[in-house]
Design a protein around this motif. Structure first.
Motif, PDB file in Angstrom:
ATOM      1  N   PRO A 249       0.816  -1.094   0.012  1.00  0.00           N
ATOM      2  CA  PRO A 249       0.077   0.057  -0.008  1.00  0.00           C
ATOM      3  C   PRO A 249       0.696   1.153   0.000  1.00  0.00           C
ATOM      4  O   PRO A 249       0.540   2.329  -0.772  1.00  0.00           O
ATOM      5  N   TYR A 250       1.892   1.334   0.779  1.00  0.00           N
ATOM      6  CA  TYR A 250       2.637   2.544   0.891  1.00  0.00           C
ATOM      7  C   TYR A 250       4.064   2.699   0.046  1.00  0.00           C
ATOM      8  O   TYR A 250       4.733   3.560   0.279  1.00  0.00           O
ATOM      9  N   PHE A 251       3.976   1.673  -0.892  1.00  0.00           N
ATOM     10  CA  PHE A 251       5.471   1.557  -1.441  1.00  0.00           C
ATOM     11  C   PHE A 251       5.891   2.968  -2.272  1.00  0.00           C
ATOM     12  O   PHE A 251       6.810   3.562  -2.183  1.00  0.00           O
ATOM     13  N   ALA A 252       4.673   3.265  -3.033  1.00  0.00           N
ATOM     14  CA  ALA A 252       5.051   4.266  -4.035  1.00  0.00           C
ATOM     15  C   ALA A 252       4.426   5.862  -3.094  1.00  0.00           C
ATOM     16  O   ALA A 252       5.391   6.538  -3.082  1.00  0.00           O
ATOM     17  N   SER A 253       3.233   5.615  -2.359  1.00  0.00           N
ATOM     18  CA  SER A 253       2.850   7.037  -1.919  1.00  0.00           C
ATOM     19  C   SER A 253       3.735   7.362  -0.632  1.00  0.00           C
ATOM     20  O   SER A 253       3.469   8.546  -0.564  1.00  0.00           O
ATOM     21  N   PHE A 254       4.446   6.218  -0.208  1.00  0.00           N
ATOM     22  CA  PHE A 254       5.333   6.939   1.122  1.00  0.00           C
ATOM     23  C   PHE A 254       6.541   6.849   0.563  1.00  0.00           C
ATOM     24  O   PHE A 254       7.475   7.737   0.698  1.00  0.00           O
ATOM     25  N   TRP A 255       7.147   5.423   0.499  1.00  0.00           N
ATOM     26  CA  TRP A 255       8.476   5.533   0.437  1.00  0.00           C
ATOM     27  C   TRP A 255       9.252   6.160  -0.912  1.00  0.00           C
ATOM     28  O   TRP A 255      10.253   6.569  -0.820  1.00  0.00           O
ATOM     29  N   VAL A 256       8.239   5.623  -2.116  1.00  0.00           N
ATOM     30  CA  VAL A 256       9.258   6.387  -3.663  1.00  0.00           C
ATOM     31  C   VAL A 256       9.163   7.807  -3.251  1.00  0.00           C
ATOM     32  O   VAL A 256       9.803   8.734  -3.553  1.00  0.00           O
ATOM     33  N   GLU A 257       7.902   8.527  -2.637  1.00  0.00           N
ATOM     34  CA  GLU A 257       7.715   9.965  -2.397  1.00  0.00           C
ATOM     35  C   GLU A 257       8.588  10.507  -1.576  1.00  0.00           C
ATOM     36  O   GLU A 257       8.886  11.789  -1.573  1.00  0.00           O
ATOM     37  N   ALA A 258       9.252   9.520  -0.603  1.00  0.00           N
ATOM     38  CA  ALA A 258      10.403  10.019   0.332  1.00  0.00           C
ATOM     39  C   ALA A 258      11.718  10.150  -0.094  1.00  0.00           C
ATOM     40  O   ALA A 258      12.461  10.517   0.620  1.00  0.00           O
ATOM     41  N   ILE A 259      12.136   9.697  -1.334  1.00  0.00           N
ATOM     42  CA  ILE A 259      13.413   9.844  -1.785  1.00  0.00           C
ATOM     43  C   ILE A 259      13.712  11.204  -2.116  1.00  0.00           C
ATOM     44  O   ILE A 259      15.034  11.349  -1.744  1.00  0.00           O
ATOM     45  N   PRO A 260      13.134  12.193  -2.207  1.00  0.00           N
ATOM     46  CA  PRO A 260      13.639  13.533  -2.212  1.00  0.00           C
ATOM     47  C   PRO A 260      14.089  13.874  -0.773  1.00  0.00           C
ATOM     48  O   PRO A 260      15.111  14.529  -0.534  1.00  0.00           O
ATOM     49  N   VAL A 261      13.260  13.591   0.112  1.00  0.00           N
ATOM     50  CA  VAL A 261      13.837  13.709   1.549  1.00  0.00           C
ATOM     51  C   VAL A 261      14.975  12.972   1.813  1.00  0.00           C
ATOM     52  O   VAL A 261      16.123  13.624   2.635  1.00  0.00           O
ATOM     53  N   MET A 262      15.229  11.870   1.328  1.00  0.00           N
ATOM     54  CA  MET A 262      16.319  11.129   1.527  1.00  0.00           C
ATOM     55  C   MET A 262      17.378  11.655   1.014  1.00  0.00           C
ATOM     56  O   MET A 262      18.744  11.811   1.425  1.00  0.00           O
ATOM     57  N   TRP A 263      17.307  12.312  -0.188  1.00  0.00           N
ATOM     58  CA  TRP A 263      18.470  12.855  -0.962  1.00  0.00           C
ATOM     59  C   TRP A 263      18.934  14.060  -0.365  1.00  0.00           C
ATOM     60  O   TRP A 263      20.305  14.506  -0.366  1.00  0.00           O
ATOM     61  N   LEU A 264      18.064  14.864   0.452  1.00  0.00           N
ATOM     62  CA  LEU A 264      18.201  16.107   1.113  1.00  0.00           C
ATOM     63  C   LEU A 264      19.291  15.617   2.266  1.00  0.00           C
ATOM     64  O   LEU A 264      20.163  16.065   2.487  1.00  0.00           O
ATOM     65  N   GLY A 265      18.934  14.399   3.178  1.00  0.00           N
ATOM     66  CA  GLY A 265      19.788  13.842   4.038  1.00  0.00           C
ATOM     67  C   GLY A 265      21.096  13.425   3.604  1.00  0.00           C
ATOM     68  O   GLY A 265      21.968  13.792   4.285  1.00  0.00           O
ATOM     69  N   ILE A 266      21.033  12.796   2.580  1.00  0.00           N
ATOM     70  CA  ILE A 266      22.425  12.417   1.901  1.00  0.00           C
ATOM     71  C   ILE A 266      23.308  13.625   1.595  1.00  0.00           C
ATOM     72  O   ILE A 266      24.581  13.491   1.979  1.00  0.00           O
ATOM     73  N   THR A 267      22.759  14.357   1.063  1.00  0.00           N
ATOM     74  CA  THR A 267      23.399  15.896   0.689  1.00  0.00           C
ATOM     75  C   THR A 267      23.933  16.413   1.925  1.00  0.00           C
ATOM     76  O   THR A 267      25.182  16.841   1.997  1.00  0.00           O
ATOM     77  N   VAL A 268      23.273  16.398   2.909  1.00  0.00           N
ATOM     78  CA  VAL A 268      23.933  17.192   4.318  1.00  0.00           C
ATOM     79  C   VAL A 268      25.046  16.356   4.785  1.00  0.00           C
ATOM     80  O   VAL A 268      25.991  16.802   5.171  1.00  0.00           O
ATOM     81  N   VAL A 269      24.740  15.015   4.947  1.00  0.00           N
ATOM     82  CA  VAL A 269      25.677  14.095   5.475  1.00  0.00           C
ATOM     83  C   VAL A 269      26.874  14.212   4.502  1.00  0.00           C
ATOM     84  O   VAL A 269      28.380  14.536   5.148  1.00  0.00           O
ATOM     85  N   VAL A 270      27.002  14.270   3.338  1.00  0.00           N
ATOM     86  CA  VAL A 270      28.076  14.181   2.372  1.00  0.00           C
ATOM     87  C   VAL A 270      28.790  15.368   2.386  1.00  0.00           C
ATOM     88  O   VAL A 270      30.123  15.676   2.408  1.00  0.00           O
ATOM     89  N   ILE A 271      28.028  16.499   2.500  1.00  0.00           N
ATOM     90  CA  ILE A 271      28.783  17.952   2.863  1.00  0.00           C
ATOM     91  C   ILE A 271      29.431  18.026   4.092  1.00  0.00           C
ATOM     92  O   ILE A 271      30.542  18.719   4.130  1.00  0.00           O
ATOM     93  N   ASN A 272      29.052  17.379   5.104  1.00  0.00           N
ATOM     94  CA  ASN A 272      29.508  17.494   6.570  1.00  0.00           C
ATOM     95  C   ASN A 272      30.614  16.696   6.327  1.00  0.00           C
ATOM     96  O   ASN A 272      31.731  16.988   7.310  1.00  0.00           O
ATOM     97  N   LEU A 273      30.764  15.551   5.670  1.00  0.00           N
ATOM     98  CA  LEU A 273      31.780  14.446   5.567  1.00  0.00           C
ATOM     99  C   LEU A 273      32.994  15.034   4.931  1.00  0.00           C
ATOM    100  O   LEU A 273      34.326  14.570   5.142  1.00  0.00           O
ATOM    101  N   PHE A 274      32.844  16.164   3.884  1.00  0.00           N
ATOM    102  CA  PHE A 274      33.999  16.239   2.950  1.00  0.00           C
ATOM    103  C   PHE A 274      34.119  17.809   3.129  1.00  0.00           C
ATOM    104  O   PHE A 274      34.801  18.391   2.384  1.00  0.00           O
TER     105      PHE A 274
END
Length: 274
Positions: A249-274
């Motif tokens: 039920p929530y595969f697309a509507s929650f998890w796929v739609e959350a990928i931009p939020v994941m990208w934001l988290g990844i971006t913040v982590v990578v910036i702070n690591l490098f």
């Protein structure tokens, strides 16, 4: 358990989740181009996204069934009105360039839901246009609006970023299009209807590869941006690989739609690591 499920459904159905996704993509643009976030703009995008999405999803339903609305739909109506007022307040804080760009994107959103053609057609119902209209609006909102002040919109890096975001949004739409194969009429001409289930996935992988390769052609190439882009592309490709016609039920509507939020988290982590 039912209470948590109802709250999650309300969170998704009221478009808060999708609005956070659009805001996250906008923040990614600020961070990638090393610009301080404009919080008035981000709040305008958040409230405007909720207003626009709920208008597209519920305007017709509310008009036809206003005497028998469910409790959740009544709440969404009131919530959408509050968000519309919030968007109205923050629009007053924007420059005329933002207003023009937002007006053009707003017209696309309006025509997506409102009939404008003979036979009462709208952009959503025109053969093969649905995913591309959504990609243009998301890319325009999350790239052109955040970058308009410090970068000429004809700047090569901005154009490449818009192109990448456009393709990435198309990829993120594919799990939804695959899910809806059982329900969409053939006249919509969605990508899975045109090329089939398997080739849709292959197309998604090719688009992700183009998104990654395009980063190399930017005048201002940053390793942190490249790493975060590769990582989010891997995440997107993984979700696309796991996409089925019969989804949880929530595969697309929650998890796929959350990928931009994941990208934001990844971006913040990578910036702070490098």
């Amino acid at each position: 358990m039912n209470l948590l499920k109802n709250l999650l459904d309300l969170y998704i159905n009221s478009s808060i989740h999708v609005a956070l996704a659009v805001v996250s993509l906008s923040l990614v643009s600020f961070f990638k181009f090393q610009i301080s976030p404009d919080y008035d703009l981000l709040l305008f995008i958040f409230f405007g996204s909720i207003t626009g999405y709920n208008f597209v999803k519920y305007a017709g339903i509310a008009k036809l069934h206003h005497l028998s609305l469910t409790r959740n739909l009544r709440f969404i109506q009131v919530f959408s009105l509050v968000c519309f007022l919030g968007a109205g307040y923050f629009v007053l804080q924007q420059s005329w360039q933002i207003l023009i760009l937002s007006g053009v994107l707003g017209i696309f959103t309006l025509l997506y839901a409102v009939p404008f053609w003979k036979g009462k057609a709208n952009l959503r119902s025109l053969n093969g246009t649905k995913v591309f209209v959504i990609a243009v609006v998301w890319a325009g909102t999350s790239v052109l609006l955040p970058l308009h002040k410090l970068y000429n919109l004809e700047n090569r890096d901005v154009l490449i970023e818009f192109f990448q975001r456009f393709l990435l949004v198309i990829v993120l739409m594919l799990p939804f299009e695959i899910r809806d194969l059982k329900f969409d009429t053939l006249q919509l001409g969605t990508i899975p209807q045109r090329v089939g289930f398997g080739k849709t996935k292959i197309l998604g992988y090719v688009l992700l590869l183009l998104v990654i390769l395009a980063e190399v052609f930017k005048e201002r190439f940053l390793l942190t941006n490249f790493i975060s882009l590769v990582l989010v592309s891997l995440v997107s490709g993984t979700f696309l690989y796991k996409t089925r016609i019969d989804q949880q039920p929530y595969f697309a509507s929650f998890w796929v739609e959350a990928i931009p939020v994941m990208w934001l988290g990844i971006t913040v982590v990578v910036i702070n690591l490098f």
